[in-house]
Design a protein around this motif. Structure first.
Motif, PDB file in Angstrom:
ATOM      1  N   ALA A 215     110.614 -50.278  74.459  1.00 11.19           N
ATOM      2  CA  ALA A 215     109.615 -50.269  73.507  1.00 11.19           C
ATOM      3  C   ALA A 215     109.116 -51.794  73.413  1.00 11.19           C
ATOM      4  O   ALA A 215     107.590 -52.062  73.373  1.00 11.19           O
TER       5      ALA A 215
ATOM      6  N   SER B 286     106.797 -52.433  76.614  1.00 10.31           N
ATOM      7  CA  SER B 286     106.157 -51.338  77.045  1.00 10.31           C
ATOM      8  C   SER B 286     104.972 -51.589  77.723  1.00 10.31           C
ATOM      9  O   SER B 286     104.585 -50.920  78.970  1.00 10.31           O
TER      10      SER B 286
ATOM     11  N   GLY C  50     101.324 -43.917  78.340  1.00  9.85           N
ATOM     12  CA  GLY C  50     101.449 -44.423  76.964  1.00  9.85           C
ATOM     13  C   GLY C  50     102.274 -43.381  76.055  1.00  9.85           C
ATOM     14  O   GLY C  50     102.826 -43.681  75.215  1.00  9.85           O
ATOM     15  N   SER C  51     101.894 -42.064  76.330  1.00 14.65           N
ATOM     16  CA  SER C  51     102.682 -41.127  75.408  1.00 14.65           C
ATOM     17  C   SER C  51     104.241 -41.089  75.676  1.00 14.65           C
ATOM     18  O   SER C  51     104.865 -40.983  74.670  1.00 14.65           O
ATOM     19  N   GLU C  52     104.648 -41.343  76.850  1.00 18.56           N
ATOM     20  CA  GLU C  52     105.991 -41.551  77.229  1.00 18.56           C
ATOM     21  C   GLU C  52     106.561 -42.902  76.493  1.00 18.56           C
ATOM     22  O   GLU C  52     107.645 -42.548  76.086  1.00 18.56           O
ATOM     23  N   ALA C  53     105.766 -43.870  76.623  1.00 20.40           N
ATOM     24  CA  ALA C  53     106.316 -45.131  75.966  1.00 20.40           C
ATOM     25  C   ALA C  53     106.620 -44.928  74.477  1.00 20.40           C
ATOM     26  O   ALA C  53     107.356 -45.241  73.785  1.00 20.40           O
ATOM     27  N   LYS C  54     105.525 -43.939  73.896  1.00 18.88           N
ATOM     28  CA  LYS C  54     105.516 -43.870  72.322  1.00 18.88           C
ATOM     29  C   LYS C  54     106.683 -42.952  72.038  1.00 18.88           C
ATOM     30  O   LYS C  54     107.491 -43.267  71.127  1.00 18.88           O
ATOM     31  N   THR C  55     107.117 -41.987  72.951  1.00 21.72           N
ATOM     32  CA  THR C  55     108.287 -40.963  72.838  1.00 21.72           C
ATOM     33  C   THR C  55     109.554 -41.963  72.793  1.00 21.72           C
ATOM     34  O   THR C  55     110.460 -41.807  71.938  1.00 21.72           O
TER      35      THR C  55
ATOM     36  N   ARG D  88     109.866 -45.204  72.186  1.00 20.09           N
ATOM     37  CA  ARG D  88     109.806 -45.812  71.003  1.00 20.09           C
ATOM     38  C   ARG D  88     110.420 -45.195  69.907  1.00 20.09           C
ATOM     39  O   ARG D  88     111.368 -45.551  68.882  1.00 20.09           O
ATOM     40  N   GLN D  89     109.979 -43.688  69.548  1.00 23.18           N
ATOM     41  CA  GLN D  89     110.587 -42.985  68.399  1.00 23.18           C
ATOM     42  C   GLN D  89     111.848 -42.592  68.636  1.00 23.18           C
ATOM     43  O   GLN D  89     112.821 -42.600  67.987  1.00 23.18           O
TER      44      GLN D  89
END
Ligand SMILES: CCCCC/C=C\C/C=C\C/C=C\C/C=C\C/C=C\CCCCC(=O)SCCNC(=O)CCNC(=O)[C@H](O)C(C)(C)COP(=O)(O)OP(=O)(O)OC[C@H]1O[C@@H](n2cnc3c(N)ncnc32)[C@H](O)[C@@H]1OP(=O)(O)O
Ligand code: FAD
Length: 556
Positions: free
Chosen positions: A459, A462, A473-478, A480-481
């Motif tokens: 994260a 990223s 980007g969406s995988e990185a967001k996942t 991070r969550q």
């Protein structure tokens, strides 16, 4: 550093002569290498040692102001001896930096010997009790046998025998860099202990009217500050164990004249010393600030912890310089891999084809799987190292020499060395837990720590993973969550996880981090001992404040 240098650089006769004196505290020594003008560039050190075959002595000199030894710990007032690093001259030729044992002070009255000027360099940001000192040498003579001659020798007639590797002189620095990785683990564990214990005691703010003020440890933002750092302290604990094992193995090989892994050890120890001390240095401040105003009090223990730790980023090799050293080796490994050579363990991944497969949107990849994520750290490191290496090659193709090309690519080289170190740390943490014999409950808790370390590491970097299409980007967001989702689970065991470091209160030196959590009473008690509270009315009142107030009151 004095003793480890003697242990590594003395002949057997010299060991018998010097080491018993050290172990019995009959002499106290320091490691005098850095000068006013040079700390990093060792080949630029100016202190000289000229050999006089007529008397079989070395004559040591500080020929310029910039050559005065400056910084060595305990040099100013404590040390009776020093290992002095000086340019060796014999039979009219300079042979570079060599170590010499120099007595500084009389063992009768502790006064400096003739030709020796020593003193303290003055107050510093921290390390108050340590008399970092200066040493100016003026035609100071020492016996030929005071040159540490395990690896290189000067015979009575002045003939010089060179060492199998000139860099063997630097062995003590490598050893201390390995210790500093351990020091980083300890410092971050202390800071986490103070901040997490205090966060369990401190209650603040009213979330909803009428509700009791919550422990600040219950705030997700407080957990997000502290739990990745707690996980990092555990990560660094396992890394320092692995680093020390590698150091011991390679040092054993060196003692058997096998120098094949000396470069790999230098590169790894340099990268890990820089990476762990930089991360810890920043983490200490996060822990302090997470304790609000009381974190700023000396009572918290943070000011001293920070002031004493922060030079770890500078001494024993300034961190940027060490990252460049590590990167220089990685570039060499890429070249070796491309020419088909087999690479040693810690860098073998550089010869693998880890080319990323763009993940696109929904990759269906298990982003919570640590082994999979470690493979992404590997990809990131390999990409960064190859990118920096290609930049060096392009510089050379453009007409630069190697030094120029390395310098021109140095920003990317530092990033590559950081990514390499980060991959080693994350991989070592995850692999160490697999080998740990522990209950399933404990394994579960430690897996949570390793997960938050790995998730948060991605994260916080990223951009590296997205720029190289290692993650979308969406995988990185996942990911991070995923880190945030773990926080309340870690909260359950957070205090136990810092108690597990088992720092005694006397060692932690922190009212906020007291084991009994009795903070407020002890803060008030601590304040009573403040020198300013010796009298109700401070003497300065009668000299300054009183007359001022009275003078102005008469105007009312
Ligand atoms: C003692 C026991 C205690 C128990 C403790 C228990 C637990 C620990 C827990 C807590 C401890 C807490 C803290 C840690 C402990 C102690 C810390 C406290 C106090 C520390 C005091 C600090 C003291 C000092 O600062 S001493 C001075 C330090 N100075 C340096 O480090 C100088 C840095 N500069 C360099 O090293 C140089 O830049 C350089 C790397 C030498 C490069 O110089 P240069 O000449 O430019 O050469 P070049 O880059 O071309 O490199 C040439 C060549 O050499 C190779 N090389 C360089 N260094 C090494 C090395 N060390 N080993 C092997 N090889 C090396 C380099 O790779 C190049 O090789 P090549 O040509 O590419 O093949
Ligand atoms: C608390 C403390 C204790 C110490 N104890 C000892 C001791 O016991 N014995 C001893 O011998 N020394 C000791 N030192 C000295 C220490 O080893 C040096 O300060 C350290 O090696 C850094 O060297 P320098 O001070 O010359 O910094 P410099 O090298 O001058 O660094 C200044 C800046 O220049 C940059 N820089 C330098 N070279 C390069 C390069 N090639 N490429 C890119 N950037 C570069 C650095 O990155 C840094 O940003 C101590 C220092 C401290 C603070």
């Amino acid at each position: 550093m004095f003793i480890p240098t003697l242990e590594r650089q003395c002949t057997s006769e010299q060991r018998e002569k010097f080491l018993p004196l050290c172990y019995d505290y009959r002499i106290i020594g320091t490691y005098a290498q850095t000068e006013l003008g040079h700390g990093t560039f060792l080949r630029g050190l100016e202190t000289t040692a000229h050999y006089d075959p007529n008397t079989q002595e070395f004559i040591l000199n500080s020929p310029t102001i910039s050559s005065i030894k400056w910084w060595p710990g305990a040099l100013g007032k404590t040390s009776t001896h020093a290992v002095v690093l000086a340019q060796l001259y014999t039979l009219g030729k300079c042979h570079g930096i060599h170590p010499f044992v120099v007595q500084l002070r009389s063992l009768d009255d502790h006064k400096p010997l003739r030709g020796i000027t020593v003193g303290d360099i003055g107050p510093k940001m921290g390390f108050g009790p340590n008399d970092n000192g200066y040493l100016k040498l003026h035609k100071h003579r020492i016996p030929r046998t005071n040159m540490l001659m395990k690896y290189s020798q000067v015979s009575p007639d002045g003939t010089y025998t060179k060492p199998p590797r000139s860099t063997l002189t630097y062995g003590t620095m490598t050893f201390v860099r390995v210790l500093i990785v351990h020091g980083s683990a300890i410092a971050l564990a202390k800071a986490s202990t103070i901040a997490i214990r205090y966060s369990a005691v401190r209650r603040q703010s009213e979330l909803r009217p009428g509700e009791p003020e919550p422990q600040i440890l219950s705030y997700p933002t407080q957990q997000h500050k502290l739990f990745p750092l707690l996980a990092t302290a555990y990560a660094f604990h396992f890394v320092q164990l692995a680093m020390m094992k590698i150091y011991t193995d390679v040092n054993d090989q060196i003692n058997n004249s096998n120098f094949s892994r000396i470069q790999e050890l230098h590169a790894l120890s340099s990268g890990l010393k820089a990476f762990t001390s930089w991360v810890t240095n920043a983490g200490l401040e996060v822990c302090r600030m997470s304790c609000g105003g009381h974190g700023y009090s000396q009572a918290s223990g943070f000011p001293r912890l920070y002031a004493d730790f922060t030079p770890s980023c500078t001494y024993e090799g300034e961190n940027t310089v060490l990252m460049l050293q590590s990167a220089r080796y990685l570039v060499k490994c890429v070249r070796d891999a491309r020419s088909g050579k087999t690479l040693p363990g810690t860098v073998s991944y550089l010869s693998e084809d880890v080319s990323a497969v763009h993940s696109g949107g929904s990759s269906g990849r298990d982003l919570s799987n640590l082994d999979f994520l470690i493979s992404l750290y590997k990809q990131r490191a390999s990409n960064q190292v190859h990118f920096a290496s290609d930049k060096v090659d392009r510089g050379i193709s453009a007409g630069m020499d190697l030094v120029g090309a390395l310098n021109s690519a140095s920003v990317h080289l530092v990033s590559a060395a950081k990514a390499h170190s980060h991959y080693f740390i994350a991989k070592t943490f995850v692999e160490s837990l697999k080998l740990l014999k522990a209950s399933s409950e404990l394994q579960n808790v430690l897996h949570q720590l390793a997960s938050v370390y790995v998730f948060e590491g991605i994260a916080q970097s990223s951009g590296d993973f997205i720029e190289d299409y290692i993650l979308s980007g969406s995988e990185a967001k996942t990911i991070r969550q995923l880190a945030v989702d773990l926080l309340p689970l870690i909260r359950v065991n957070a205090v136990s996880l810092v108690d597990a470091f088992s720092f005694r209160d006397e060692v932690l030196q922190s009212v906020l981090g007291r084991y009994d959590g009795n903070v407020y009473e002890n803060l008030f008690k601590w304040a009573q001992n403040s020198p300013l509270n010796k009298t109700d009315v401070h003497p300065s009142y009668h000299k300054y404040l009183g007359p001022l107030l009275k003078r102005n009151q008469s105007k009312l």
